[in-house]
Each structure stands twice: as C-alpha cells, then as structure tokens.
Design a protein around this motif. Structure first.
Motif: not given
Lengths: 114, 114
Positions: A34, A36, A93, A98-99, A102, B31, B48, B94-97, B103
């Motif tokens: 990503q 930014f 990432r 899971g999340n 970064l 999240t 997190q 962020s959403p899960r998955g 982000y």
C-alpha cells in the motif's frame, strides 16, 4: 523479519515533472503493498493498494507497480503539481492469516516547486 | 460515512504521567491497530485489537496497553511517560478477512512529553 526501504529520502522537483519513488522490501512473500500520502503532522491517506497477484494499479496521475519476485515497487507521479508536496510512505503486509500489521518504510519527502 | 476518528488531536504531558488516547473505527470495521510514528520515521506497529482482545503486538514495552470496547472503539494507554514517547500516534481500522481497500488511518494524536 520484513524490512522496507524507500529511496530517495527526499526529492525536490520543478512543477510539471514526472517522477518515480522507489520502495524495496526484503521478504517477497507479501500479501499486498500500500502507498500512502502524509501531509506534515497529519494522518495517512491511502493512495493505491496492490494485491500480491497484481502488477500495477492506477489512480489519476498516480501509477504504482509491483515486482514481488525482486522485492520492489515504484510509485510514478505524472505531471507533478505543488499540491503533491508531501511525504509518501510505502507499506507491506506479509502473507499470513488474519489482519497482519503493516511494515512501513521511512518515506520519501517530496517537494514540488512552482 | 465517517472514517477513523481519533481524540484528542494534540496532547502535552509531563514525564512520568499516564495518557489515554482514543479511536473510533470506520463504520463496518471491527479491527483496530495502533501505530507510533516518531519524527522523520515510518509508523511502527504497537498492537492490534479485535473481539475486545489484543491479538498481535509489536516490540513495545508493557507500559503500552490498550482496550477495545463492544462498539469496536479502542483506547491506547501509556504509563510512566518518557521523553522518547513523544510521537504521532495513529489508529488504523480494517474489517476482518478480505478487505480490498486495505487499512484506513485516522488523523493521529500528537503527543508531546516534556
């Protein structure tokens, strides 16, 4: 441990120039990358997100490419404007469930001179 | 659709004191991640939260702790403040998955320890 490097650390260009910002990462097993933008003292604005299966993404005058095998990404800014002056951050990432967080580079501080 | 909201925007504390920073995630996100950004550096991952538990943690001492509430908002607490804790603290949601948009970051809280 993933490490992200951005070159150059700072860049000053005249208005109208096309420019390239570079980002390299040590572990090629990434999930996505990503880019930014950060204005002084402010939060992060997402510019482009490239999934590991993609080669590039475009948004307006911005184009980001990804070469996962060589651990490199570039952000190309066409026809730069003074309003593009900001710090540009690259973040990856890792491939994980899971999340996963970064990992950021230190950024490239861009100044576009009118 | 509100993005990520952080409060306060600026804070000045004395060495040794304790501080609490707050974050409300973007609508639909469950999240929350916290990052510390020192001057001239890229953001560093602190921890997190999702489902009200700390799920991952970066290389930060136990003086840094957090909490997530049932409405997904989160707090970052720092005890026994040091001068080196002065930084911009960023919250990301962020959403899960699978999340094609990556982000979303807030504008940050600037903490100055004197």
């Amino acid at each position: 441990k993933q490490e992200v490097t951005q070159i150059p650390a700072a860049l000053s260009v005249p208005e109208g120039e096309n420019l390239v910002l570079n980002c390299s990462f040590t572990d090629s097993a990434i999930y996505n990358l990503q880019w930014f933008r950060q204005d002084p003292g402010k939060g992060l604005t997402s510019l482009l997100l490239i999934q590991s299966s993609q080669r590039e993404q475009t948004s307006g005058r911005l184009n980001a490419s990804l070469d996962k095998s060589s651990g490199r990404s570039t952000l190309y800014i066409a026809a730069s404007q003074p309003g593009d002056s900001a710090t540009y951050l690259c973040a990856v990432r890792s491939t994980d469930s899971g999340n996963t967080p970064l990992v950021f580079g230190k950024g490239t501080r861009l100044s576009v001179i009118a | 659709d509100a993005g990520v909201t952080q409060s306060p925007t600026h804070l000045i504390k004395t060495r040794g004191q304790q501080v609490t920073l707050r974050c409300s995630p973007k609508s639909g996100h469950d999240t929350v991640s916290w990052y510390q950004q020192a001057l001239g550096q890229g953001p560093q991952f602190i921890f997190q939260y999702y489902e009200e538990e700390e799920r991952q943690r970066g290389n930060f001492p136990d003086r840094f702790s957090g909490h997530q509430f049932p409405n997904y908002s989160s707090e970052l607490n720092v005890n026994a403040l040091l001068l080196g804790d002065s930084a911009l603290y960023l919250c990301a949601s962020s959403p899960r998955g699978w999340y094609p948009d990556g982000y979303t970051f807030g504008s940050g809280t600037r903490l100055t320890v004197v």
